[in-house]
Design an enzyme around this catalytic site. Structure first.
Site: not given
Ligand code: NAD
Length: 466
Positions: A134, A232, A266, A447
């Site tokens: 996102n 995050e 998020c 951050e």
């Molecule tokens: P995700 O955890 O599935 O993936 C995030 C990233 O991590 C991707 O690039 C993915 O390929 C990578 N990844 C997945 N498995 C991994 C592993 N085993 N080792 C290393 N990297 C790995 O999250 P998503 O579905 O892409 O994003 C949505 C999530 O992100 C939601 O939970 C949302 O709340 C959170 N988010 C948080 C913030 C914040 O600032 N707090 C901002 C945006 C999104």
């Protein structure tokens, strides 16, 4: 793999060059469900090459003055502004300003009679940056900019679902004056290339934005190397609406905070607590306003909301609504209640209507787990203490909103909420230099321009006895 030759094919960006990969993943257009481009399915080999490039570039880049690095970031921000009308440029610009005002390594000198203490901030070398799907360019630049501003070199891994803007940014790096190896971008899946990056012994810093389960895995993989981690993570953000709230402002803002970007921010609201005396009035007006929140295709300028990111995610979001129904909750509008009409070409896209659930218990998974879609639950409350306790009763603590015209109450409630960010009588008003981040399972290591800057440096104290 579908249809092929004419498809846009991305390449990794390593040591200042685009490099093809041995295998590729299909990436889908959410608005049609059709394959849109091919993304490198990188692994250990590509990470090795990127780490080598980042380490080789580090001595030269970190030796540049903060002012020189600031100029490069400003040029990159200019180029991004020209190329893309996205929020992301703001971050590069902010970090450019931040670093130019920085007088180099943090330096404190204290004489205590017979010793001097010098305290330095020094860049942490090759940083691994992992970002979610996102707001893909915004969240990527949020990491790249402070890291390189502080003198680090980076290996970034964007989400495999949204890789194109990162790839486009690579095309601007050379023009901006970013030397080869300072920014390396490697595409692919989390389990394959993400884990290779996190496990690499020569990558001492990992800045991750994504979900809490992935953060657990990253923490495990980093533990043997004692890596420095910034995490995050997700949220289950409450909106608390007191009877003295200005509903004319609160209702449209809460519709936006629940459904902006399909609820895929998020910081979106997903639990709405409304004081009992205004509950019926709020619910009626809120549902009415939600029905006006138009779902549409990307070219429809009147649309407020588009498709969800993927088929799997759409199914996951829908499964929560099914579970709520089975638990006896009421679905007041949206999924399964109203009809969504789309042009024929978009019928296989990942669209759903914004959905409002009520008559749901606090213990329900819809009230506890992050759904990350256009679904929000509305429940009544009676007293201030009760609502604080209920709002805090989830593992997350990222963002909250409080609506009231009583200043004392706003301060009391905001202070007691276990939430890294609290907006009162508004939502998503951001100032990038302020600390940003979650409490509890929503994150570790805050951050925001200054804070991320600190994360990307190590502090060293030298004590000299004379
Ligand atoms: P995700 O955890 O599935 O993936 C995030 C990233 O991590 C991707 O690039 C993915 O390929 C990578 N990844 C997945 N498995 C991994 C592993 N085993 N080792 C290393 N990297 C790995 O999250 P998503 O579905 O892409 O994003 C949505 C999530 O992100 C939601 O939970 C949302 O709340 C959170 N988010 C948080 C913030 C914040 O600032 N707090 C901002 C945006 C999104």
């Amino acid at each position: 793999m579908a249809g092929t030759k004419a498809l846009l094919t991305l390449e990794n960006f390593i040591n200042g060059k685009f490099v093809p990969c041995n295998s590729y993943l299909d990436s889908y257009d959410p608005s049609t469900g059709e394959v849109y481009c091919r993304v490198p399915n990188s692994g250990k080999e590509e990470i090795e090459a990127a780490v080598e490039a980042a380490r080789a570039a580090f001595p030269g880049w970190s030796a540049r003055s903060p002012q020189e690095r600031s100029q490069v970031l400003h040029r990159l921000a200019d180029l991004l502004e020209q190329s893309l009308e996205e929020l992301a440029q703001a971050e590069s610009r902010d970090q450019g300003d931040e670093v130019s005002g920085w007088r180099g390594p943090r330096f404190r000198l204290r004489e205590l009679g017979y010793v001097y203490h010098h305290v330095f901030s020094i860049p942490g070398e090759a940083a691994g940056l992992i970002s979610p799907w996102n707001l893909p360019l915004y969240l990527l630049t949020w990491k790249v900019a402070p890291a390189i501003a502080a003198g680090n070199t980076v290996i970034a891994k964007p989400s495999e679902l949204t890789s194109v803007t990162a790839w486009m940014m690579c095309k601007l790096l050379e023009k901006a004056g970013v030397p080869p190896g300072v920014v390396n971008i490697v595409f692919g899946t989390g389990p394959r290339v993400g884990e290779a990056l996190v496990s690499h012994p020569e990558v001492p810093l990992i800045s991750f934005t994504g979900s809490q389960p992935t953060a657990e895995r990253i923490t495990q993989l980093s533990a043997p190397h004692c890596k420095k981690l910034s995490l995050e993570l997700g949220g289950k953000n409450p909106a608390i609406i007191f009877e003295d709230a200005n509903l004319e402002e609160c209702i449209p803002t809460t519709v936006r905070s629940s459904f902006a970007n399909q609820g895929e921010i998020c910081l979106c609201t997903s639990r709405i607590f409304v004081q009992k005396s205004i509950y019926s009035e709020f619910l009626e007006k809120f549902v009415q306003a939600t029905r006006m929140w138009k779902v549409g295709i990307p070219s429809d300028p009147s649309a407020s909301m588009g498709a969800l990111i993927s088929k799997a995610h759409l199914e996951k979001v829908r499964s929560y609504i099914k579970r709520a129904r089975l638990e006896g909750a009421q679905i007041l509008c949206g999924e399964g209640v109203d009809t969504l009409s789309l042009p024929p070409r978009n019928c296989a896209g990942y669209f759903m209507l914004p959905t409002v659930i009520t008559d749901i218990k606090d213990e329900s998974c819809c009230m506890k787990e992050e759904i990350f879609g256009p679904v929000t639950c509305v429940v009544p409350f009676e007293s201030e203490d009760e609502v604080i306790q209920r709002a805090n009763s989830v593992k997350y603590g990222l963002a909250a909103t409080v609506w009231s015209s009583n200043v004392g109450r706003i301060h009391r409630v905001a202070k007691k909420l276990q939430s890294g960010l609290v907006w009162t009588n508004c939502w998503l008003i951001r100032e990038l230099n302020l600390p940003f981040g979650g409490m509890k399972s929503s994150g570790v290591g805050r951050e925001g321009a200054k804070d991320s800057y600190e994360f990307f440096t190590e502090v060293k104290t030298i004590t000299i006895k004379h």
